[in-house]
Structure formats: C-alpha cells, structure tokens
Design an enzyme around this catalytic site. Sequence first.
Site, PDB file in Angstrom:
ATOM      1  N   LYS A 242      26.223  -3.138  -1.270  1.00 26.39           N
ATOM      2  CA  LYS A 242      27.659  -3.014  -1.706  1.00 26.39           C
ATOM      3  C   LYS A 242      28.412  -2.344  -0.332  1.00 26.39           C
ATOM      4  O   LYS A 242      29.590  -2.196  -0.450  1.00 26.39           O
ATOM      5  CB  LYS A 242      27.962  -2.541  -3.005  1.00 26.39           C
TER       6      LYS A 242
ATOM      7  N   HIS B 244       5.510   6.132  11.236  1.00 24.39           N
ATOM      8  CA  HIS B 244       5.006   6.051  10.035  1.00 24.39           C
ATOM      9  C   HIS B 244       3.777   6.949   9.893  1.00 24.39           C
ATOM     10  O   HIS B 244       2.405   6.898   9.806  1.00 24.39           O
ATOM     11  CB  HIS B 244       4.130   4.649  10.141  1.00 24.39           C
TER      12      HIS B 244
ATOM     13  N   ARG C  97       0.860  -1.151  -0.013  1.00 27.82           N
ATOM     14  CA  ARG C  97      -0.117  -0.043   0.056  1.00 27.82           C
ATOM     15  C   ARG C  97       0.906   1.309   0.035  1.00 27.82           C
ATOM     16  O   ARG C  97       0.443   2.175  -0.728  1.00 27.82           O
ATOM     17  CB  ARG C  97      -0.845   0.096   1.217  1.00 27.82           C
ATOM     18  N   THR C  98       1.781   1.299   0.854  1.00 25.50           N
ATOM     19  CA  THR C  98       2.471   2.550   0.953  1.00 25.50           C
ATOM     20  C   THR C  98       3.228   3.074  -0.292  1.00 25.50           C
ATOM     21  O   THR C  98       3.196   4.219  -0.595  1.00 25.50           O
ATOM     22  CB  THR C  98       3.376   2.662   2.222  1.00 25.50           C
TER      23      THR C  98
ATOM     24  N   ARG D 156      11.595   3.905   3.207  1.00 24.75           N
ATOM     25  CA  ARG D 156      11.053   2.872   4.131  1.00 24.75           C
ATOM     26  C   ARG D 156      12.341   1.920   4.492  1.00 24.75           C
ATOM     27  O   ARG D 156      12.997   1.523   3.621  1.00 24.75           O
ATOM     28  CB  ARG D 156       9.913   2.311   3.790  1.00 24.75           C
TER      29      ARG D 156
HETATM   30  C1  NCD Z   1       2.008  -0.975   8.077  1.00 27.36           C
HETATM   31  C2  NCD Z   1       3.599  -0.978   8.347  1.00 27.36           C
HETATM   32  O1  NCD Z   1       4.111  -0.848   7.390  1.00 27.36           O
HETATM   33  O2  NCD Z   1       3.941  -0.338   9.548  1.00 27.36           O
HETATM   34  N1  NCD Z   1       1.540  -1.084   6.833  1.00 27.36           N
HETATM   35  C3  NCD Z   1       1.304  -0.077   6.328  1.00 27.36           C
HETATM   36  O3  NCD Z   1       2.190   0.855   5.784  1.00 27.36           O
HETATM   37  N2  NCD Z   1      -0.032   0.026   5.918  1.00 27.36           N
HETATM   38  C4  NCD Z   1       1.451  -2.045   9.335  1.00 27.36           C
HETATM   39  C5  NCD Z   1       2.146  -3.203   9.066  1.00 27.36           C
HETATM   40  O4  NCD Z   1       2.959  -3.597   8.633  1.00 27.36           O
HETATM   41  O5  NCD Z   1       1.643  -4.001  10.144  1.00 27.36           O
END
Ligand code: NCD
Length: 310
Positions: free
Chosen positions: A88, A137, A58-59, A109
Amino acid sequence: MGDLRGKDILTAEQFSKEEAWLILGTAEALDDALEKKRSLDLLRGYLLATLFFEPSTRTRLSFEAAMHRLGGEVISVAQAMTAASVAKGESLADTARTVEQYCDVIVIRHPQIGSAQEVAEAASVPVINAGDGAGQHPTQALLDIYTIWKECGRLEDLTVALVGDLKHGRTVHSLSALLGLFDVRLIFVRPAALAMPVELTRGLRATGVEIEESEDLATAVLESDVLYVTRVQRERFEDPAEYEGLKGSYVVDNSLAQSFKKRTVVMHPLPRVNEIDPEVDSYPGAAYFRQVRNGLYIRMALLSLVLGEA
Ligand code: NCD
C-alpha cells in the site's frame, strides 16, 4: 568470548573469529541437546517475526523451526511484497517500527541491498538479515562454515572452490568473508561475466587471504577440499538472454566426481537448478542436505544468542 546479546546480524564482515566460534560452538551444543529431546525451553515466552519479501523454503522454515524447537513462538508474513502494507506504499522503516511492537526479534529477506540495515536502524529489537538482494546472507554463511567444520573436521589448511554466480550470489559474498577469518585458500570458479565484485576480492586480498580466479572447474576440483556450488541467479538479470547464455556454465556430475582426488565435500546453498546432477546425491561427500539440517542448529544458536538466552 564475544557477546551477541541484543545485536543485529546484518553482514558476515561484522563477525570476529571469536564470535564465529561462539556461534559454531553454540550450534554444536544445541545439535547435541536436540538429539536427546525434540524441543528445548530456552526461548519460551519469546516471539519471532519473519518477514519474507522474496521466495524462500529453507531460510524461513529453518528460522521458524528453530524458534519452535527452542520453545518460542513465531508470527510470519510469507509473501510480504504483496501481503504486507508495503504493497500500500508503507516504508520499510514504518513496517519495522510496527512489527517490533509485537515481537522480540525480526528476521527479514528483501530484494534490495541494504534493506536489513534499514530495518535494523528503525527497530530496537535485534534484526537478522536473511538475504538482502544480491548483497549478503550472513546466516547462510555461518551454516556453511559449520558444515565445512563438521565435514572436514577443521577450518584451517583447506582449499575451498566457490563455483557459479559469484557476482549476484549473496551466499558466496558472505561465505568468502567468513572464510577469510580462517586459514583457507579460495578459488573463485566463474565465467568472467559472473566474477566476484572487485571490492570484495580486493578487501579479502588486503587481509592476506589467498585467492585464485579461474573459469576452469575441472582443474579447480583437483585441488579442492570443498566445492561450494551455486545457481546462476536468474532473478538478478535484466536481460533473460544473458541468463540463458550463462545458466549452464558449470555442472557437477558423476564424471566430474570421478576426478576428485580425495573425499571432496560438495556443498550447495540450494535451491539447485541444474548445477549438481541428482546422480551425485549418493556420493558420500555430497553434503547439501546435511548442510540444510545444519541451518537449523545455526539459526537456533543465533536466536538464543541475540536474545541473551544461550
Ligand atoms: C540462497 C539465497 O536465497 O540466497 N538460498 C538459501 O537461502 N539457501 C541461494 C539461492 O537462492 O541461490
């Protein structure tokens, strides 16, 4: 009104209530605009780089879809831990100084707490934290409060239960901080071993936020307007046996839903494992896929605001 032009988005704590409303209002306007047209021209000529060192559906897709829907373009490293030069031995700072040569904004991320901050210090373009390990997040938290606002019609006078792995879950760390800006009562429902970090709870209480901690989901649902359910974060455990012992702590199913007093809104950042039985999906208050859609509008809002084109 706040101005986010040129700013990094690193933690939920960085936002004032005014800035939170600016982002929600911008997201709502973009939602309306997308009803009329499939894509807009706001970010034509701009380029986003997405760097994902941890799995994401999703993100990453919502940031990339957001950029495309705004008329901008995207370059991306999806499995950066193995596919980018850090494999590397390159430092994250050097990767940041490289990537910024190609783009106008970076979304990252990474499994390490503080990694987005490190990239932001090295890069002069805006950096957006899409999850730094068990840290924060913030963009998820913004789409979460947008969803609560849309589903409940307000962000005041609400009881929100955060359920599951509050220790490792970065979404609940950021969400509780953002909800703390509003007149919301929080119930932290978790096994003792997965409690919210004490500094976070202490910080929120110090600013006057009403927080209850409980292990009892059945009682919490009776009082809650919103149930925000999370998965136990398997990848953050050193001992697989400990994960196995905790993973089934809470399950929302139709029999629990029978005890909802009102149209309780059920949310989940997804992915779900076993915390919400798919039988709940047809319950009208099950908002988790609408929540996914809202992520698109919030990320469109953030990209256009940090690039100064909102
Ligand atoms: C979450 C995350 O990556 O922290 N997912 C997301 O971004 N929707 C929640 C999770 O991984 O449980």
